[in-house]
Write an enzyme that holds these catalytic residues in place. Structure first.
Site, PDB file in Angstrom:
ATOM      1  N   GLY A  22       0.834  -1.198   0.000  1.00  0.00           N
ATOM      2  CA  GLY A  22       0.000   0.000   0.000  1.00  0.00           C
ATOM      3  C   GLY A  22       0.862   1.238   0.000  1.00  0.00           C
ATOM      4  N   GLY A  24       0.783   5.255   1.461  1.00  0.00           N
ATOM      5  CA  GLY A  24       0.124   6.318   2.213  1.00  0.00           C
ATOM      6  C   GLY A  24       0.526   7.649   1.625  1.00  0.00           C
ATOM      7  CE  LYS A  28       7.203   2.815  -3.157  1.00  0.00           C
ATOM      8  NZ  LYS A  28       8.350   2.588  -4.077  1.00  0.00           N
ATOM      9  CG  ASP A 137      -6.732   9.718  11.331  1.00  0.00           C
ATOM     10  OD1 ASP A 137      -7.857  10.144  10.975  1.00  0.00           O
ATOM     11  OD2 ASP A 137      -5.792   9.521  10.532  1.00  0.00           O
TER      12      ASP A 137
END
Ligand code: ATP
Length: 286
Positions: A22, A24, A28, A137
């Site tokens: 993935g 962000g 990485k 978050d």
């Protein structure tokens, strides 16, 4: 700090890098395998050259907070490496993807599945709060699933010690998915991050059971106005015990909102919060 090997671009310490898991906003995440033990891990790679001050602060926060936490429902940090231009966070690998993807596929979870995730996540968040850490978050993008379908909280980049007020940081960075933000975070002034996490957990429960967010609007200003107003409608199909918990979590005044103790005793969770015992803290200073 241990330095990664420079001999081979695909090696980080004893780990061989594999596929990208993935990306962000400033990192990485790659799958990797330990060449001696065969253990598979996830390595978050941050380029210190490309990252701005804010990104570097986030990664420092994430490292120091994850070092303090050892809980089966929080992504485990195993090691940290640094080179001149990059920081590597070696983490437990989970293979079930993000809770967000699961929600996109299923749209609504069966009540028992939503209850299981709530118990696991509240247990993790309660553990963090007891260590003085707030996540700040909580949203389905930041919850990963393992191969057995257990939830793991990740991405502690915005977390903080709850004595401190960090409104500017939260507002500046929560705009990608602001539906989970508590009204006191949107408003001026300091706030208790523990209560803000509890609000976000209420929004998450609502989303898992209904497939929609409790507050939505055309633009962020209108959304924040709705969040501060605190009016939402729970669809009829939501069972009474889940409804009653949502109504104790999504409460505008943080002083009137359920505390973690009240949440733990709520009938929807059937007294199961706290069943999962935290593991010992895991990462020594390097
Ligand atoms: P953001 O910009 O969303 O804050 P970030 O830079 O902090 O992102 P993460 O969200 O931590 O990066 O990771 C990016 C993606 O990599 C995740 O959404 C997930 O798909 C994958 N990922 C992260 N950690 C793991 C892990 N431990 N195991 C498997 N996949 C992971």
């Amino acid at each position: 700090m241990v330095r990664p090997s420079n001999h081979n671009a695909q090696m980080v310490g004893d780990y061989k890098l594999e596929r990208t898991l993935g990306k962000g906003s400033f990192a990485k995440v790659k799958q990797a395998v330990h060449t001696k033990t065969g253990e598979r891990v996830a390595i978050k790679i941050i380029s210190t050259k490309d990252a701005n001050q804010h990104a570097l602060r986030r990664i420092k926060t994430e490292i120091s907070v994850l070092r303090m936490i050892g809980h089966p429902n929080v992504i485990q940090l195993k090691e940290v490496f640094a080179s001149e231009s990059r920081i590597f966070l070696v983490m437990e690998l989970v293979s079930g993807g993000e809770l967000l993807d699961r929600l996109a596929l299923d749209r609504v979870f069966p009540v028992d599945v939503a209850r299981k995730y709530m118990i696991q996540l509240l247990s993790a968040i309660d553990h963090c709060h007891k260590k003085g850490i707030c996540h700040r978050d909580i949203k389905p993008e930041n919850i990963l699933l393992d191969e057995h379908g257990n939830a793991k909280v990740s991405d502690f980049g915005l977390s903080a010690l709850y004595e401190q007020g960090f409104r500017a940081t939260v507002l500046a960075t929560a705009c990608g998915s602001p539906h989970y933000v508590a009204p006191e975070v949107v408003s001026r002034g300091k706030y208790d991050g523990r209560a803000a996490d509890i609000w976000s957990m209420g929004v998450l429960l609502f989303v898992m059971l209904t497939g929609t967010v409790p507050f939505s609007a055309q633009n962020i200003k209108a959304l924040f106005t709705k969040i501060k107003g605190g009016s939402f409608v729970i669809p009829d199909h939501v069972p009474a015990d889940a409804r009653s918990l949502i109504e104790r979590l999504i409460v505008v005044n943080p002083a009137d909102r359920a505390t973690m103790e009240e949440v733990a005793a709520h009938p929807f969770l059937q007294g199961k919060l706290g069943v999962l015992q935290p593991t010992a803290p895991i990462v020594p200073e390097i």
